[in-house]
Design an enzyme around this catalytic site. Structure first.
Site, PDB file in Angstrom:
ATOM      1  CG  MET A   1      25.562  83.854 111.140  1.00 24.08           C
ATOM      2  SD  MET A   1      25.349  85.228 112.273  1.00 24.08           S
ATOM      3  CE  MET A   1      26.762  86.217 111.859  1.00 24.08           C
ATOM      4  CB  CYS A   2      22.273  81.576 107.011  1.00 29.00           C
ATOM      5  SG  CYS A   2      22.512  79.866 107.553  1.00 29.00           S
ATOM      6  N   GLY A   3      23.522  83.922 105.399  1.00 29.23           N
ATOM      7  CA  GLY A   3      23.322  85.135 104.633  1.00 29.23           C
ATOM      8  C   GLY A   3      22.540  84.843 103.374  1.00 29.23           C
ATOM      9  NE  ARG A  32      23.609  87.276 108.152  1.00 33.11           N
ATOM     10  CZ  ARG A  32      23.199  87.611 109.383  1.00 33.11           C
ATOM     11  NH1 ARG A  32      23.782  88.621 110.021  1.00 33.11           N
ATOM     12  NH2 ARG A  32      22.243  86.936 109.970  1.00 33.11           N
TER      13      ARG A  32
END
Length: 289
Positions: A1-3, A32
């Site tokens: 995920m992560c942003g 995110r």
């Protein structure tokens, strides 16, 4: 995920408000990555001076810091030490050997701040909206491959004025870690993203520029990834050949911006007339002053 977010200014126009824009972009990416957040900002440099950013879970350790010749600015759980360049290496080694302290990054311009918590809280704690500079990158993390800790938060810095944020997962990071260790490069955390950062630093130490180092990553790093990288004067972006992680970029006469999603860019000035595009798989994007 992560942003991931990033903003590289090409003119003076946005530099006084760089932190404000990065903060808004980072907070927009909260869903995110709500576990931790971090930013790296490249501000003004002072000739002959090096900055070392350190972090401590116990704020008392920062208050007790006594480094001869260093100006110390405490920012929540971090401190930025500004000291003569000829004493920086010895001081950094001393700080790394001090129990309870973590060196976040060093260089003439870079300052790195990262902690566990929601992006809005991390931004507020470090005063991100008030920061100014030429460029910066940020990351919101949803931990999948290691624990939710400050050590696991991004950005990762493994060389002077260099840092990396990453969305994705590397399948061969352990073999790359062992190869780097044989060549004298150590990676302190369990995070595969720090391996990627160390790989790029090592490649650049061998004479490659950032663009060439990112090209090499396509051959040597396996998995799915989006990298956004900062150097003292540069800003680079790379997606793996499959490019399954979302990414969007925007460019005007004043800036280049990156976001994991367009909504991270939507509040930037001039976005309505910017050139907006999805970065191509396995293509290096690189800007440098």
């Amino acid at each position: 995920m992560c942003g991931i977010v990033g903003l590289y200014t090409k003119t003076e126009a946005l530099r006084p408000t760089l932190g404000q824009h990065l903060s808004e972009m980072l907070i927009t990416m909260t869903d995110r990555g709500p576990d931790s957040a971090g930013i790296a900002v490249y501000g003004a440099d002072t000739p002959g001076t090096v900055k070392i950013t350190v972090q401590a879970d116990d704020p008392a350790l920062l208050s007790d810091l006594d480094v001869p010749g260093a100006a110390i600015r405490i920012v929540d759980t971090h401190a930025v030490l500004s000291l003569p360049a000829d004493t920086a290496a010895a001081t950094e080694a001393q700080l790394r050997a001090t129990p309870g302290l973590r060196v976040m990054g060093t260089g003439s311009r870079i300052e790195i701040f990262k902690e566990v918590g929601l992006p809005v809280d991390v931004s507020r704690r470090f005063g991100l909206p008030q920061m100014r500079g030429t460029h910066g990158i940020g990351h919101t993390r949803m931990a999948t491959e290691s624990a939710v800790t400050t050590d696991g938060a991004h950005p990762f810095s493994t060389g002077a004025d260099q840092c990396l944020v990453h969305n994705g997962s590397l399948s061969n990071h352990n073999s790359v870690r062992r190869r780097l260790a044989r060549e004298g490069v150590s990676v302190s955390s369990e995070n595969d993203s720090e391996v990627a950062a160390a790989y790029l630093t090592h490649a650049m130490a061998g004479g490659r520029d950032l663009g060439q180092a990112l090209e090499g990553a396509l051959d040597d790093l396996d998995g799915f990834f989006t990298f956004v990288v900062g150097t003292r004067t540069g800003f680079g972006v790379l997606r793996d050949p499959i490019a399954c992680k979302p990414a969007v970029m925007a460019e005007t006469d004043d800036y280049v911006a990156f976001g994991s999603e367009y909504r991270a860019l939507a509040s930037l000035p001039g976005i309505e007339t910017a050139r907006v595009w999805e970065p191509e798989p396995a293509k290096v994007y690189f800007w440098e002053a």
